[in-house]
Design a protein around this motif. Structure first.
Motif, PDB file in Angstrom:
ATOM      1  N   GLU A 273      46.364  42.498  37.961  1.00  0.00           N
ATOM      2  CA  GLU A 273      44.833  42.412  36.612  1.00  0.00           C
ATOM      3  C   GLU A 273      43.792  42.902  37.620  1.00  0.00           C
ATOM      4  OE1 GLU A 273      43.449  39.095  34.800  1.00  0.00           O
ATOM      5  OE2 GLU A 273      45.776  38.457  35.173  1.00  0.00           O
ATOM      6  N   GLY A 274      42.735  43.369  36.590  1.00  0.00           N
ATOM      7  CA  GLY A 274      41.709  43.096  37.133  1.00  0.00           C
ATOM      8  C   GLY A 274      41.057  44.550  38.461  1.00  0.00           C
TER       9      GLY A 274
ATOM     10  N   ARG B  85      44.318  38.525  27.161  1.00  0.00           N
ATOM     11  CA  ARG B  85      43.943  38.304  28.932  1.00  0.00           C
ATOM     12  C   ARG B  85      43.839  40.011  28.889  1.00  0.00           C
ATOM     13  NH1 ARG B  85      47.807  35.718  32.726  1.00  0.00           N
ATOM     14  NH2 ARG B  85      46.966  36.694  34.163  1.00  0.00           N
TER      15      ARG B  85
ATOM     16  N   GLY C 150      36.435  36.928  23.912  1.00  0.00           N
ATOM     17  CA  GLY C 150      37.477  38.127  23.825  1.00  0.00           C
ATOM     18  C   GLY C 150      37.807  39.044  22.662  1.00  0.00           C
TER      19      GLY C 150
ATOM     20  N   ALA D 241      40.892  41.240  27.941  1.00  0.00           N
ATOM     21  CA  ALA D 241      39.920  40.996  28.814  1.00  0.00           C
ATOM     22  C   ALA D 241      39.906  41.821  30.120  1.00  0.00           C
ATOM     23  CB  ALA D 241      39.588  39.508  29.413  1.00  0.00           C
ATOM     24  N   ARG D 242      40.506  42.284  30.762  1.00  0.00           N
ATOM     25  CA  ARG D 242      40.994  42.959  32.066  1.00  0.00           C
ATOM     26  C   ARG D 242      42.343  43.959  32.328  1.00  0.00           C
ATOM     27  NH1 ARG D 242      41.349  37.553  36.645  1.00  0.00           N
ATOM     28  NH2 ARG D 242      38.920  37.541  37.200  1.00  0.00           N
TER      29      ARG D 242
ATOM     30  N   ALA E 205      33.842  44.493  33.214  1.00  0.00           N
ATOM     31  CA  ALA E 205      34.309  44.455  32.219  1.00  0.00           C
ATOM     32  C   ALA E 205      33.849  44.142  30.736  1.00  0.00           C
ATOM     33  CB  ALA E 205      35.779  44.550  32.821  1.00  0.00           C
ATOM     34  N   ARG E 206      33.294  42.650  31.076  1.00  0.00           N
ATOM     35  CA  ARG E 206      32.774  41.629  30.160  1.00  0.00           C
ATOM     36  C   ARG E 206      31.509  42.787  28.935  1.00  0.00           C
ATOM     37  NH1 ARG E 206      32.458  37.906  33.815  1.00  0.00           N
ATOM     38  NH2 ARG E 206      30.540  38.165  34.607  1.00  0.00           N
TER      39      ARG E 206
ATOM     40  N   TYR F  45      34.679  43.197  38.984  1.00  0.00           N
ATOM     41  CA  TYR F  45      34.590  43.764  38.028  1.00  0.00           C
ATOM     42  C   TYR F  45      35.039  43.584  36.566  1.00  0.00           C
ATOM     43  CZ  TYR F  45      39.016  45.177  35.291  1.00  0.00           C
ATOM     44  OH  TYR F  45      39.240  45.939  33.857  1.00  0.00           O
ATOM     45  N   ASP F  46      35.340  41.901  36.815  1.00  0.00           N
ATOM     46  CA  ASP F  46      34.615  41.068  35.948  1.00  0.00           C
ATOM     47  C   ASP F  46      33.104  41.098  35.000  1.00  0.00           C
ATOM     48  OD1 ASP F  46      36.961  40.179  35.305  1.00  0.00           O
ATOM     49  OD2 ASP F  46      36.950  38.343  36.607  1.00  0.00           O
TER      50      ASP F  46
ATOM     51  N   GLN G 225      36.701  41.299  41.608  1.00  0.00           N
ATOM     52  CA  GLN G 225      37.422  40.610  40.646  1.00  0.00           C
ATOM     53  C   GLN G 225      35.572  39.963  40.186  1.00  0.00           C
ATOM     54  OE1 GLN G 225      40.653  41.067  40.287  1.00  0.00           O
ATOM     55  NE2 GLN G 225      39.625  40.500  37.581  1.00  0.00           N
ATOM     56  N   PRO G 226      34.881  39.446  40.805  1.00  0.00           N
ATOM     57  CA  PRO G 226      33.471  39.341  40.044  1.00  0.00           C
ATOM     58  C   PRO G 226      33.164  39.810  39.714  1.00  0.00           C
ATOM     59  CG  PRO G 226      34.386  37.753  42.114  1.00  0.00           C
ATOM     60  CD  PRO G 226      34.962  38.703  42.026  1.00  0.00           C
TER      61      PRO G 226
END
Length: 129
Positions: free
Chosen positions: A68-69, A51, A122, A54-55, A107-108, A103-104, A100-101
């Protein structure tokens, strides 16, 4: 106001550059930065290493709350006067479910150094390999 703890990825050039910029804006001492790549950080934080990898995470010691995120980014913006104008936009992005999407997605796709340490599940933290 007690500082919040910002857990960032010390292997990510984008993350470390953002950390440096935020530290320059933090003239009131409201942020404390901790690299998730430092030994024992995940265990002391009580958050799964996957976790943390990931963020972005922030912890508010006074209340014990975690974000988070996109919510972590909003929590940081709420504490830095120069970023206050961004806070309503970040909060709106979080509430609408769009933040959030996005951000993700970012981040990915961030770079991790050393190369080859991450896969689709991860990035392992030291000692978690």
């Amino acid at each position: 106001m007690q500082p919040i703890t910002v857990f960032y990825d010390g292997w990510c050039p984008l993350c470390t550059a953002a950390r440096q910029r935020l530290a320059r804006l933090d003239w009131l001492g409201r942020l404390e930065f901790v690299s998730i790549r430092d030994p024992g950080v995940a265990e002391r934080a009580g958050v799964a290493p996957e976790r943390l990898a990931a963020r972005l995470h922030v912890h508010t010691p006074r209340t014990g709350r975690w974000a988070e995120g996109i919510w972590a980014v909003a929590a940081i913006a709420a504490r830095l006067p120069l970023l206050w104008p961004l806070w309503p936009l970040l909060a709106l992005a979080g509430v609408t479910g769009l933040g959030q999407p996005l951000y993700d997605f970012i981040a990915r796709r961030r770079a991790i150094v050393p190369v080859g340490q991450c896969d689709e599940t991860g990035c392992p933290l030291p000692g978690q390999g």
